[in-house]
Design an enzyme around this catalytic site. Sequence first.
Site, short mmCIF file in Angstrom:
data_model
loop_
_atom_site.label_atom_id
_atom_site.label_comp_id
_atom_site.label_asym_id
_atom_site.label_seq_id
_atom_site.Cartn_x
_atom_site.Cartn_y
_atom_site.Cartn_z
N HIS A 1 48.12 -17.53 42.18
CA HIS A 1 47.52 -18.83 41.88
C HIS A 1 47.14 -18.85 40.41
O HIS A 1 46.72 -17.82 39.87
CB HIS A 1 46.27 -19.06 42.75
N ASP B 1 48.46 -21.68 50.98
CA ASP B 1 49.73 -22.02 51.65
C ASP B 1 50.31 -20.88 52.45
O ASP B 1 51.28 -21.08 53.18
CB ASP B 1 50.76 -22.46 50.60
N1 ACO Z 1 55.48 -13.13 43.53
C1 ACO Z 1 55.83 -12.20 42.61
N2 ACO Z 1 55.38 -12.19 41.35
C2 ACO Z 1 54.54 -13.19 40.98
C3 ACO Z 1 54.13 -14.20 41.89
C4 ACO Z 1 54.63 -14.15 43.20
N3 ACO Z 1 54.27 -15.08 44.11
N4 ACO Z 1 53.30 -15.07 41.26
C5 ACO Z 1 53.20 -14.62 40.00
N5 ACO Z 1 53.94 -13.48 39.83
C6 ACO Z 1 54.04 -12.68 38.61
C7 ACO Z 1 54.94 -13.37 37.58
O1 ACO Z 1 56.28 -12.93 37.71
C8 ACO Z 1 54.31 -12.98 36.27
O2 ACO Z 1 54.73 -11.65 35.98
P1 ACO Z 1 54.90 -11.21 34.43
O3 ACO Z 1 53.53 -11.29 33.82
O4 ACO Z 1 55.40 -9.81 34.55
O5 ACO Z 1 55.86 -12.16 33.81
C9 ACO Z 1 52.82 -12.90 36.59
O6 ACO Z 1 52.72 -12.66 38.02
C10 ACO Z 1 52.06 -14.19 36.26
O7 ACO Z 1 52.76 -15.27 36.86
P2 ACO Z 1 52.83 -16.72 36.23
O8 ACO Z 1 53.96 -17.46 36.85
O9 ACO Z 1 52.78 -16.62 34.74
O10 ACO Z 1 51.45 -17.30 36.74
P3 ACO Z 1 51.07 -18.82 36.83
O11 ACO Z 1 49.59 -18.87 36.82
O12 ACO Z 1 51.79 -19.61 35.80
O13 ACO Z 1 51.65 -19.27 38.25
C11 ACO Z 1 51.91 -19.75 40.54
C12 ACO Z 1 50.93 -19.44 39.40
C13 ACO Z 1 52.88 -20.87 40.12
C14 ACO Z 1 51.15 -20.23 41.76
C15 ACO Z 1 52.71 -18.44 40.87
O14 ACO Z 1 51.83 -17.43 41.28
C16 ACO Z 1 53.79 -18.67 41.93
O15 ACO Z 1 54.90 -19.11 41.59
N6 ACO Z 1 53.47 -18.38 43.24
C17 ACO Z 1 54.40 -18.66 44.31
C18 ACO Z 1 54.36 -20.14 44.65
C19 ACO Z 1 53.09 -20.54 45.39
O16 ACO Z 1 52.67 -19.91 46.34
N7 ACO Z 1 52.49 -21.66 44.93
C20 ACO Z 1 51.32 -22.24 45.57
C21 ACO Z 1 50.17 -22.31 44.65
S1 ACO Z 1 48.74 -22.85 45.52
C22 ACO Z 1 48.90 -24.52 45.65
O17 ACO Z 1 49.60 -25.20 44.94
C23 ACO Z 1 48.13 -25.14 46.70
#
Ligand code: ACO
Length: 428
Positions: A306, A363
């Site tokens: 998140h 979720d």
């Molecule tokens: N699985 C694996 N790796 C992940 C995940 C994941 N679910 N989420 C983040 N990471 C990793 C990224 O690859 C990144 O790694 P790096 O630093 O080596 O490049 C690091 O963690 C940070 O991730 P970002 O994408 O930069 O974090 P951001 O804050 O922008 O994204 C998000 C948050 C979009 C929710 C992300 O965690 C994600 O895509 N999760 C899966 C989708 C999801 O469940 N979304 C629901 C959010 S809750 C809602 O909307 C109600």
Amino acid sequence: MTDKKATLSVEDKNLDYAVISGSIGPQVIDIRKLYAQTGMFTYDPGFTSTASCDSALTYIDGDQGILLHRGYPIDQLAEQSSFMEVAYLLLNGELPDGDTLSDFTRTITRHTMLHEQLATFYRGFRRDAHPMAIMCGVVGALSAFYHDSTDISDPVQRKIASHRLIAKMPTIAAMAYKYSVGQPFVYPRNDLSYTANFLRMTFSVPAEDYIPDPVIVDAMDKIFILHADHEQNASTSTVRLAGSSGANPFACIAAGIACLWGPAHGGANEAALNMLREIGTPDRIPEYIARAKNKDDPFRLMGFGHRVYKNFDPRAKVMQKTATDVLDKLGVKDPIFDVARELEQIALQDDYFIEKKLYPNVDFYSGVILSAIGFPTDMFTVLFALARTVGWVAQWNEMISDPDQRIGRPRQLYTGPDVRDYVPLDKR
Ligand code: ACO
């Protein structure tokens, strides 16, 4: 305002900027004069360090895993209140007393019917249309049907539009579902609660009586509460940005629905359940964990991570318990739930997820519950939109009433070509 100042050195100038405190949470540096004073913008893609507004609705401490609506912790609201109470709280700032809650509930109930012409509108969609596509279109179209509540400068019209949106969303969502399965639309019934009415409009058929199961009604109501508002997330910011231009409320909420649809936001509950189904059995979990950790693989564990919560998402805790209650009550032995629990345990102990502070979000478990209740996966984000409408509407109202409100207009760091002369077609 505090006595603190933040000083920025730009070339040979030292510039002081006021530091402003909210009631709780991080202070902000007021940089509104920065461009005028320096000719520079701040650069913050994804707005990770930018407060775009002030708001008294919802507070999140992502490090502590805290979520408050008007000061009340989300777990207390989910356990002890109802969605109608939370809706009133978000809109008006205080919990209602008994009479006020009855009046508010009556008002919402009386607005649940849709203009009959809208039923014809549905019939223009393909039967296999995604219900979010239908919802986006129908909600946007509401402004063509309710002309008497589109004048945003009139507080009475704003209030009526707010009530209409909250009230009609369950009807719109249920009709999107009915249309996709080829069953007749079911009209709302005023003797049922907001949530029981929605379940009836979704699952009943004219051929037999439908008595909503109180355990399911309660679980659904909790799910609505857990999704009601979440500060300045992508869809809420979209609603505010659309609203900042003076667009009518129905158009603004349609914009929010469009943004919510994406898999990185509200679409994640659908994606999370699809992922759990794809994993299928606990023995395949390590393969998916390895994929999530592989930099060359775009796969992510859906329902994990998140932008704000770097500790447990407090909504996920309530959701996990609700999933257990619903599955027990329905006597459902869903192997997907076992996969979810095991995946959570394995990920929580894995160094990659620990280092990056990736925890289950709201979720992760919601799909398991919704599927057990009988919703197809493509309805999941629709349910999220239904519940979030309350937050969107409350945030939109807060913005419109703010005397400092201006049209939202971010700037950019331009990286395109410098000025150059047009080359006629025959010279290229
Ligand atoms: N699985 C694996 N790796 C992940 C995940 C994941 N679910 N989420 C983040 N990471 C990793 C990224 O690859 C990144 O790694 P790096 O630093 O080596 O490049 C690091 O963690 C940070 O991730 P970002 O994408 O930069 O974090 P951001 O804050 O922008 O994204 C998000 C948050 C979009 C929710 C992300 O965690 C994600 O895509 N999760 C899966 C989708 C999801 O469940 N979304 C629901 C959010 S809750 C809602 O909307 C109600």
